[in-house]
Design an enzyme around this catalytic site. Structure first.
Site, mmCIF file in Angstrom:
data_model
loop_
_atom_site.group_PDB
_atom_site.id
_atom_site.type_symbol
_atom_site.label_atom_id
_atom_site.label_comp_id
_atom_site.label_asym_id
_atom_site.label_seq_id
_atom_site.Cartn_x
_atom_site.Cartn_y
_atom_site.Cartn_z
ATOM 1 N N ASN A 108 -33.676 -73.821 60.073
ATOM 2 C CA ASN A 108 -32.111 -73.541 61.023
ATOM 3 C C ASN A 108 -31.627 -71.444 60.519
ATOM 4 O O ASN A 108 -30.737 -71.633 59.994
ATOM 5 C CB ASN A 108 -31.792 -73.966 60.884
ATOM 6 C CG ASN A 108 -32.767 -74.802 61.673
ATOM 7 O OD1 ASN A 108 -32.900 -76.469 60.853
ATOM 8 N ND2 ASN A 108 -32.803 -75.274 62.845
ATOM 9 N N ILE A 115 -27.737 -68.155 60.524
ATOM 10 C CA ILE A 115 -27.493 -69.621 60.140
ATOM 11 C C ILE A 115 -27.826 -70.112 61.667
ATOM 12 O O ILE A 115 -26.646 -69.747 62.069
ATOM 13 C CB ILE A 115 -26.563 -70.302 58.736
ATOM 14 C CG1 ILE A 115 -26.562 -69.583 57.500
ATOM 15 C CG2 ILE A 115 -25.864 -71.991 58.997
ATOM 16 C CD1 ILE A 115 -25.614 -70.125 56.497
ATOM 17 N N CYS A 116 -28.565 -70.786 61.576
ATOM 18 C CA CYS A 116 -28.201 -71.562 63.066
ATOM 19 C C CYS A 116 -27.569 -73.351 62.853
ATOM 20 O O CYS A 116 -27.469 -73.914 62.608
ATOM 21 C CB CYS A 116 -29.460 -71.578 63.647
ATOM 22 S SG CYS A 116 -29.469 -73.050 65.466
ATOM 23 N N LEU A 117 -26.576 -73.198 63.056
ATOM 24 C CA LEU A 117 -25.902 -74.352 63.084
ATOM 25 C C LEU A 117 -24.884 -74.396 64.028
ATOM 26 O O LEU A 117 -23.769 -73.712 64.233
ATOM 27 C CB LEU A 117 -24.786 -74.509 62.187
ATOM 28 C CG LEU A 117 -23.871 -75.714 61.394
ATOM 29 C CD1 LEU A 117 -24.986 -76.906 61.730
ATOM 30 C CD2 LEU A 117 -23.227 -75.927 59.981
ATOM 31 N N ARG A 121 -20.587 -71.651 65.898
ATOM 32 C CA ARG A 121 -20.346 -70.659 67.199
ATOM 33 C C ARG A 121 -19.371 -71.327 68.252
ATOM 34 O O ARG A 121 -19.052 -72.051 67.886
ATOM 35 C CB ARG A 121 -21.674 -71.133 68.486
ATOM 36 C CG ARG A 121 -23.579 -71.134 67.786
ATOM 37 C CD ARG A 121 -24.596 -70.967 68.869
ATOM 38 N NE ARG A 121 -25.375 -71.447 68.365
ATOM 39 C CZ ARG A 121 -26.417 -72.937 68.337
ATOM 40 N NH1 ARG A 121 -26.034 -73.775 69.572
ATOM 41 N NH2 ARG A 121 -27.460 -73.128 67.265
#
Length: 185
Positions: A108, A115-117, A121
């Site tokens: 992630n 960062i993918c959180l 978003r």
């Protein structure tokens, strides 16, 4: 941190003792973001996960700080992972900008620090994205959780790391350990 809080208090005290023209000039010095951050930083520091530390390089700039996450369990145990958090002027209508400064092998987080959180978003299809009701505490707890319960191999940003885990968990762990030794001590 106390410096900015003191300035905001002083600004409020000035409101009562100056004319309306001077007061409006004085009030403009601090954005809504800065006023929110005084409260949010105090709440954050009182509710930090014990695996996290925050550092404000300039106590007068609460909108730019660093977070260190030191997981005590799982794949990333023993590492110290640095994040840079920048809170934009439009906060709290938009989320903070976050970058991982530590090179990491993680599904992630890319090796370049993206960062993918979902809560970072502005718009999220699943409805879990940023909302004005969220705070810096939510961001820090979310980043901390990326090393434990939010670690997601099935919706990765770093597809290569996720596929590596799915194909060979032991080799994945070895590569994570190598990255920790090289970059996260």
């Amino acid at each position: 941190m106390l410096t900015l809080a003191s300035k905001l208090k002083w600004d409020e005290d000035l409101k009562g003792s100056q004319t309306s023209v001077s007061t409006s000039d004085s009030t403009r010095r601090f954005s809504m973001r800065d006023k929110l951050l005084v409260t949010e930083v105090a709440e954050l520091e009182a509710n930090l996960p014990w695996t996290c530390k925050v550092h404000f390089p300039d106590p007068n700039k609460l909108h730019c700080f660093q977070l260190t996450v030191s997981p005590d369990e799982g794949y990333y145990q023993g590492g110290n992972f640095q994040f840079e958090i920048e809170v934009p002027d439009a906060y709290n209508m938009v989320p903070p900008k976050v970058k991982c400064l530590t090179k990491i092998w993680h599904p992630n987080i890319t090796e370049t620090g993206e960062i993918c959180l979902s809560l970072l978003r502005e718009h999220s299809a699943d409805g879990t994205g940023w909302a004005p009701t969220r705070t810096l505490k939510d961001v820090v707890w979310g980043l901390n959780s990326l090393f434990t319960d939010l670690l997601n191999f099935y919706d990765p940003l770093n597809i290569e790391a996720a596929e590596h885990h799915l194909q060979d968990k032991e080799d994945f762990r070895d590569k994570v350990d190598e990255y920790i030794r090289r970059y996260a001590r």
